[in-house]
Design a protein around this motif. Structure first.
Motif, PDB file in Angstrom:
ATOM      1  N   MET A   1       1.388  10.386  -9.262  1.00  0.00           N
ATOM      2  CA  MET A   1       1.830  11.602  -9.936  1.00  0.00           C
ATOM      3  C   MET A   1       0.997  11.805 -11.202  1.00  0.00           C
ATOM      4  O   MET A   1       0.481  10.846 -11.786  1.00  0.00           O
ATOM      5  N   ALA A   2       0.878  13.054 -11.631  1.00  0.00           N
ATOM      6  CA  ALA A   2       0.047  13.366 -12.796  1.00  0.00           C
ATOM      7  C   ALA A   2       0.561  12.697 -14.059  1.00  0.00           C
ATOM      8  O   ALA A   2      -0.208  12.386 -14.962  1.00  0.00           O
ATOM      9  N   ASN A   3       1.872  12.475 -14.142  1.00  0.00           N
ATOM     10  CA  ASN A   3       2.451  11.829 -15.320  1.00  0.00           C
ATOM     11  C   ASN A   3       2.776  10.363 -15.040  1.00  0.00           C
ATOM     12  O   ASN A   3       3.472   9.725 -15.812  1.00  0.00           O
ATOM     13  N   PHE A   4       2.251   9.857 -13.925  1.00  0.00           N
ATOM     14  CA  PHE A   4       2.482   8.469 -13.505  1.00  0.00           C
ATOM     15  C   PHE A   4       3.959   8.188 -13.289  1.00  0.00           C
ATOM     16  O   PHE A   4       4.403   7.045 -13.412  1.00  0.00           O
ATOM     17  N   ASN A   5       4.710   9.240 -12.960  1.00  0.00           N
ATOM     18  CA  ASN A   5       6.093   9.066 -12.554  1.00  0.00           C
ATOM     19  C   ASN A   5       6.114   8.573 -11.104  1.00  0.00           C
ATOM     20  O   ASN A   5       5.072   8.386 -10.493  1.00  0.00           O
ATOM     21  N   THR A   6       7.293   8.374 -10.568  1.00  0.00           N
ATOM     22  CA  THR A   6       7.375   7.823  -9.223  1.00  0.00           C
ATOM     23  C   THR A   6       7.158   8.883  -8.154  1.00  0.00           C
ATOM     24  O   THR A   6       7.458  10.062  -8.343  1.00  0.00           O
ATOM     25  N   LEU A   7       6.635   8.426  -7.010  1.00  0.00           N
ATOM     26  CA  LEU A   7       6.388   9.279  -5.850  1.00  0.00           C
ATOM     27  C   LEU A   7       7.492   9.093  -4.817  1.00  0.00           C
ATOM     28  O   LEU A   7       8.043   7.997  -4.673  1.00  0.00           O
ATOM     29  N   SER A   8       7.751  10.135  -4.076  1.00  0.00           N
ATOM     30  CA  SER A   8       8.667  10.024  -2.946  1.00  0.00           C
ATOM     31  C   SER A   8       8.032   9.146  -1.867  1.00  0.00           C
ATOM     32  O   SER A   8       6.819   9.218  -1.635  1.00  0.00           O
ATOM     33  N   PRO A   9       8.804   8.296  -1.185  1.00  0.00           N
ATOM     34  CA  PRO A   9       8.255   7.496  -0.078  1.00  0.00           C
ATOM     35  C   PRO A   9       7.637   8.366   1.019  1.00  0.00           C
ATOM     36  O   PRO A   9       6.809   7.882   1.798  1.00  0.00           O
ATOM     37  N   ASP A  10       8.025   9.654   1.077  1.00  0.00           N
ATOM     38  CA  ASP A  10       7.453  10.552   2.081  1.00  0.00           C
ATOM     39  C   ASP A  10       5.947  10.735   1.891  1.00  0.00           C
ATOM     40  O   ASP A  10       5.227  11.031   2.847  1.00  0.00           O
ATOM     41  N   VAL A  11       5.471  10.580   0.628  1.00  0.00           N
ATOM     42  CA  VAL A  11       4.049  10.767   0.353  1.00  0.00           C
ATOM     43  C   VAL A  11       3.214   9.750   1.125  1.00  0.00           C
ATOM     44  O   VAL A  11       2.213  10.082   1.771  1.00  0.00           O
ATOM     45  N   GLU A  12       3.620   8.478   1.089  1.00  0.00           N
ATOM     46  CA  GLU A  12       2.868   7.430   1.793  1.00  0.00           C
ATOM     47  C   GLU A  12       2.893   7.677   3.293  1.00  0.00           C
ATOM     48  O   GLU A  12       1.894   7.466   3.990  1.00  0.00           O
ATOM     49  N   LYS A  13       4.022   8.142   3.809  1.00  0.00           N
ATOM     50  CA  LYS A  13       4.125   8.416   5.250  1.00  0.00           C
ATOM     51  C   LYS A  13       3.169   9.540   5.645  1.00  0.00           C
ATOM     52  O   LYS A  13       2.518   9.480   6.698  1.00  0.00           O
ATOM     53  N   LYS A  14       3.069  10.595   4.817  1.00  0.00           N
ATOM     54  CA  LYS A  14       2.165  11.698   5.122  1.00  0.00           C
ATOM     55  C   LYS A  14       0.713  11.241   5.075  1.00  0.00           C
ATOM     56  O   LYS A  14      -0.106  11.610   5.912  1.00  0.00           O
ATOM     57  N   LEU A  15       0.391  10.426   4.059  1.00  0.00           N
ATOM     58  CA  LEU A  15      -0.988   9.959   3.914  1.00  0.00           C
ATOM     59  C   LEU A  15      -1.388   9.050   5.075  1.00  0.00           C
ATOM     60  O   LEU A  15      -2.531   9.082   5.546  1.00  0.00           O
ATOM     61  N   ALA A  16      -0.452   8.209   5.526  1.00  0.00           N
ATOM     62  CA  ALA A  16      -0.764   7.298   6.625  1.00  0.00           C
ATOM     63  C   ALA A  16      -1.104   8.053   7.899  1.00  0.00           C
ATOM     64  O   ALA A  16      -1.860   7.546   8.747  1.00  0.00           O
ATOM     65  N   GLY A  17      -0.590   9.265   8.043  1.00  0.00           N
ATOM     66  CA  GLY A  17      -0.845  10.051   9.252  1.00  0.00           C
ATOM     67  C   GLY A  17      -2.060  10.948   9.167  1.00  0.00           C
ATOM     68  O   GLY A  17      -2.364  11.673  10.118  1.00  0.00           O
ATOM     69  N   VAL A  18      -2.781  10.945   8.051  1.00  0.00           N
ATOM     70  CA  VAL A  18      -3.960  11.801   7.897  1.00  0.00           C
ATOM     71  C   VAL A  18      -5.100  11.264   8.760  1.00  0.00           C
ATOM     72  O   VAL A  18      -5.324  10.042   8.843  1.00  0.00           O
TER      73      VAL A  18
END
Length: 847
Positions: free
Chosen positions: A539-556
């Protein structure tokens, strides 16, 4: 004697002008700094205080409580607690506040504001949804309703061009949210005034986005008429269940906020004042040089005063009285200039996109007093030694010789003192460099000051051999070059004082450049050595990411490995430690860690630990320990290996499959990604597109990570260059002052040279070359000292940053030396012109 001093000031207006300018610049820097920081601090404090007008008492969750070896939970601010606080005796109303990070994209898809000031919250419409939030008066449209609407602050609306009815793109923890702007509101929030943004959702939506578990971050209670904040606080303390809640009055919150703002300004104020001090320190050389030459030129006059009855003290006081007048004039002018600088800096912040809350320019009495004292005291102190030296000259000796030369004994004493100071300074710097960061800074700082002073004292001794080294080049300019070399070493003390002013500025500039360049290299090494991943997503403020982000990236398409970095607290050995969850099957392809003991195995109950953590717990490969998770359950974990931690990866790494079962709301700090083709524009575009071109998410390769960390150093270095330019400007004035007085002093000599055939062009060349030699001499000393200090500080930093290595910026150092030469040439323009235009017959007859 007082009348004599005043007449001397009026008689030597041109000679004292450079001194006035030097002091004025230093004072202007001091007063400008104080005016600027006081103005900004006052504006933020008043703006922040407005944000607490609606709060009489705030109720917040207390600190997380530990229960034995189990990790406790923070008490929740529920709807039931909200209703209970509203019914407490003395309370008129209560509202629940929810807040968190909300990244808003502008019409070009860029993040509005910087990452840490793009916030979101809730618009409190009351329990029935029909009320108005007293914190955020609506100026257009209506309050947000439902998950598809949002209200934005008026300043963000003005900056972005968004209005009621427009659709905006927003992100809270990863996924992009298309939302309709339902309204625009005003706020006194200082963060918004400083360029941030604030987006409001209805309470239910805000809770879903920021607090999936429900509840509020804060409950704001308004007192009934006639009830004081203290009385309401006491009533709430009695009514709230248990000891898990903190209550704070609105006045206390405003005061705390004011203290935080003032504290934040202290660092900026201190930094700016340090450079103001440097400018004044450089100015001391000019002042001392000026009064030394003035006293030398008035030796006969002062001797006559002594002969007709003036005492030594009276002569000294006469010189100090001149300094007092000069210092007072310079301080007043500098104060006025500083007020203008303060106003200009505030306006300049707006041009860089840094908005500041509205407010008056603050010129406090302490600023006026400090500016006047600084100008007067610095000038008088700098003139004291020349005045004391003038009083010691015997009248008979002074009348028979215009220039009293320094005795051999005085030079020996000076060189001895200088060598001792420099030796102790070098010992202090080297000793500090060999210590740790905490214990090494004081001796290194003291050593650096002593070394600079020692080199200044030794500069007359150093000037002859160093300037003699330039003789082959000066011979190319014939008679003018030979005369320039002889003139530059004729009065070593004057040359030393002039060169030292430039030396100090270049010492700081060079030292900071060496440190910044070395830190940049260390960061590059760190990013290169620690990461095998092609990209790091956060995240731009180094806050936490939703676990959905990693799932989307893994499928790219093209992604061969990915792993989140998921932090969670745990109780280990009676202490709270941070666990970092990673994908155990992919982490070896994404991180390059050096192991001291064991293997890189992260799966099931096996973990790897960095060397510092292992040392603190006396662990090694094969050691076991019990970890108490936040859900209250415990698990025995086994240390599979011990690795060398770095700034990017450290701590206890375990498999996310193991950690996630104990987390109610898992969230990732970042995601590491490796692609089949390596980093490329196409791969980065695919990753960003898969995330919906999210304004709140950064997709960075190794170079981006390095530059992002180094950006702080680069920004700081550029600011320091600008601030140190003040010291260099003062040094230029010193060179001009020295040359102008030197030309006046050598009027007969210049007239004689003209009479025997040296033309005007030759005279100009002689003065310019003399100035060039002095400036380059100061530049060589400054660059040499800067490299030494940069190396020493690097040794200090290297103890805590293992990838640190010394980088000498040869290109920039050549530029610095060339700039010193340019300074010398520019400083000589007016004195050289004045010398060339001198009437030779009048000059020969001059005394």
């Amino acid at each position: 004697m007082l009348r004599t001093a005043l007449r001397n000031v009026l008689a030597h207006k041109a000679r004292l002008l450079m001194t006035v300018l030097a002091v004025m610049l230093g004072v202007a820097f001091v007063s400008g700094t104080l005016v600027f920081t006081n103005t900004i601090s006052d504006a933020y404090q008043k703006s922040s205080a407005q944000g607490f007008d609606h709060v009489d008492v705030a109720v917040e969750p207390g600190d997380r409580q530990d229960a034995g070896d189990r990790l406790g939970k923070r008490p929740e601010l529920t709807d039931a607690l909200l209703a209970r606080t509203a019914k407490v005796e003395g309370a008129q109303s209560a509202l629940g506040a929810v807040n968190g990070f909300a990244a808003l994209a502008d019409k070009h898809g860029k993040l509005v504001g910087d990452g840490f000031s793009t916030r979101g919250g809730n618009y409190w419409s009351g329990e029935d949804g029909s009320g108005k939030d007293p914190r955020y008066p609506l100026t257009k449209g209506h309050a947000p309703k439902g998950s598809g609407e949002v209200a934005i602050d008026s300043e963000t609306a003005a900056r972005t061009g968004y209005g009621v009815g427009d659709t905006v793109r927003m992100s809270v923890d990863g996924p992009v949210l298309p939302l309709k702007v339902s309204g625009v509101f005003s706020t006194g929030d200082g963060t918004v005034s400083a360029g941030g943004s604030l987006a409001l959702f209805d309470t239910a939506t805000a809770q879903r986005l920021f607090h999936p578990e429900g509840g509020y971050d804060e409950i704001d209670v308004a007192a009934a008429p006639g009830v004081s904040q203290t009385e309401l606080k006491s009533a709430l303390d009695k009514a709230l269940p248990g000891d898990g809640f903190d209550t704070t009055t609105g006045q206390r919150l405003a005061d705390d906020q004011a203290e935080q703002v003032a504290s934040g300004m202290d660092g900026m104020r201190t930094g700016l004042l340090v450079f103001a001090g440097i400018a004044l320190f450089v100015g001391i050389f000019i002042i001392a040089n000026t009064f030394t030459m003035l006293v030398a030129q008035r030796t006969k006059e002062l001797a006559l005063l002594r002969a007709v009855g003036a005492s030594r003290k009276q002569v000294t006081r006469s010189v100090l009285a001149e300094a007092l007048v000069v210092g007072a004039v310079a301080a007043v002018v500098g104060l006025a200039a500083g007020i203008g600088i303060g106003a200009g800096l505030r306006a300049l912040m707006g041009t860089f996109g840094q908005s500041v809350p509205e407010g008056p320019l603050v010129v406090s009495p302490s600023t006026v007093v400090a500016s006047l004292l600084v100008g007067i005291v610095v000038t008088v102190l700098a003139a004291w030694l020349p005045g004391r030296r003038a009083a010691k000259i015997p009248p008979v000796a002074a009348m028979s010789s215009v220039h009293a030369t320094a005795t051999t004994r005085s030079l020996v004493v000076r060189n001895t003192i200088g060598a001792l100071l420099a030796g102790v300074g070098v010992a202090g710097v080297l000793g500090g460099a060999s210590m740790g960061m905490d214990s090494g800074k004081p001796p290194m700082g003291l050593g650096a000051v002593l070394l600079v002073i020692g080199i200044f004292v030794l500069t007359p001794l150093l000037s002859r051999p160093l300037i003699a080294a330039a003789s082959p080049l000066l011979r190319l300019f014939g008679v003018s070059g030979k005369l320039a070399r002889q003139n530059s070493v004729r009065n070593p003390r004057r040359t030393a004082a002039t060169a030292s002013a430039l030396m100090i500025g270049l010492t700081l500039i060079t030292g900071l450049t060496v440190i910044a360049g070395s830190m940049q290299k260390a960061i590059d090494n760190m990013a290169t050595s620690a990461l095998k991943a092609d990209y790091v997503v956060s995240m731009a403020n180094f806050n936490t990411l939703s676990p959905d982000v990693e799932k989307k990236l893994a499928g790219v398409d093209g992604v061969t490995a990915s792993s989140p970095m998921r932090n969670a607290p745990a109780r280990i050995g009676g202490e709270t430690e941070q666990l970092t969850g990673v994908d155990g099957s992919a982490i070896r392809d994404l991180a390059d860690l050096s192991f001291h003991d064991g293997t890189f195995s992260v799966k099931g109950e096996q973990v790897v630990v960095d060397a510092d953590t292992a040392k603190s717990h006396h662990w090694k490969a094969g050691s076991t320990f019990d970890a108490g998770y936040e859900d209250g359950k415990e698990q025995r974990l086994t240390v599979a290996g011990v690795y060398e931690g770095n700034e990017l990866i450290r701590g206890i790494l375990l498999d996310t499959a193991t950690l996630s079962t104990h987390q109610k709301d898992p969230a990732d700090t970042q995601v590491m990604v490796k692609t089949a083709s390596g980093p490329s524009d196409g791969a980065k575009d695919r990753l960003e597109k898969a995330l919906g071109n999210n304004p709140g998410i950064q997709v960075q390769d190794k170079k981006d990570v390095s530059e992002d960390i180094a950006q702080v150093f680069t920004l700081m270095l550029n600011m320091l260059y600008g601030l140190l330019a003040m010291a260099v400007i003062v040094a230029v004035l010193g060179v001009v002052n020295t040359l102008a007085m030197s030309v006046f002093e050598r009027a007969q000599e210049i007239g004689m040279l003209r009479a025997i055939g040296l033309d005007r062009r030759g005279i100009k060349r002689m003065v310019r070359l003399e100035s060039l030699v002095i400036a380059v001499f100061g530049g060589v000393l400054g660059i040499g000292l800067g490299v030494f200090f940069g190396w020493a500080v690097g040794r200090l930093i290297g103890g805590s940053v293992e990838t640190y290595e010394l980088v000498l910026p040869w290109g920039r150092m050549v530029i610095f030396l060339a700039l010193a030469a340019v300074v010398g040439i520019l400083a000589a323009l007016w004195p050289a012109r004045r010398a060339a235009r001198m009437n030779m017959l009048a000059a020969i007859k001059a005394e």
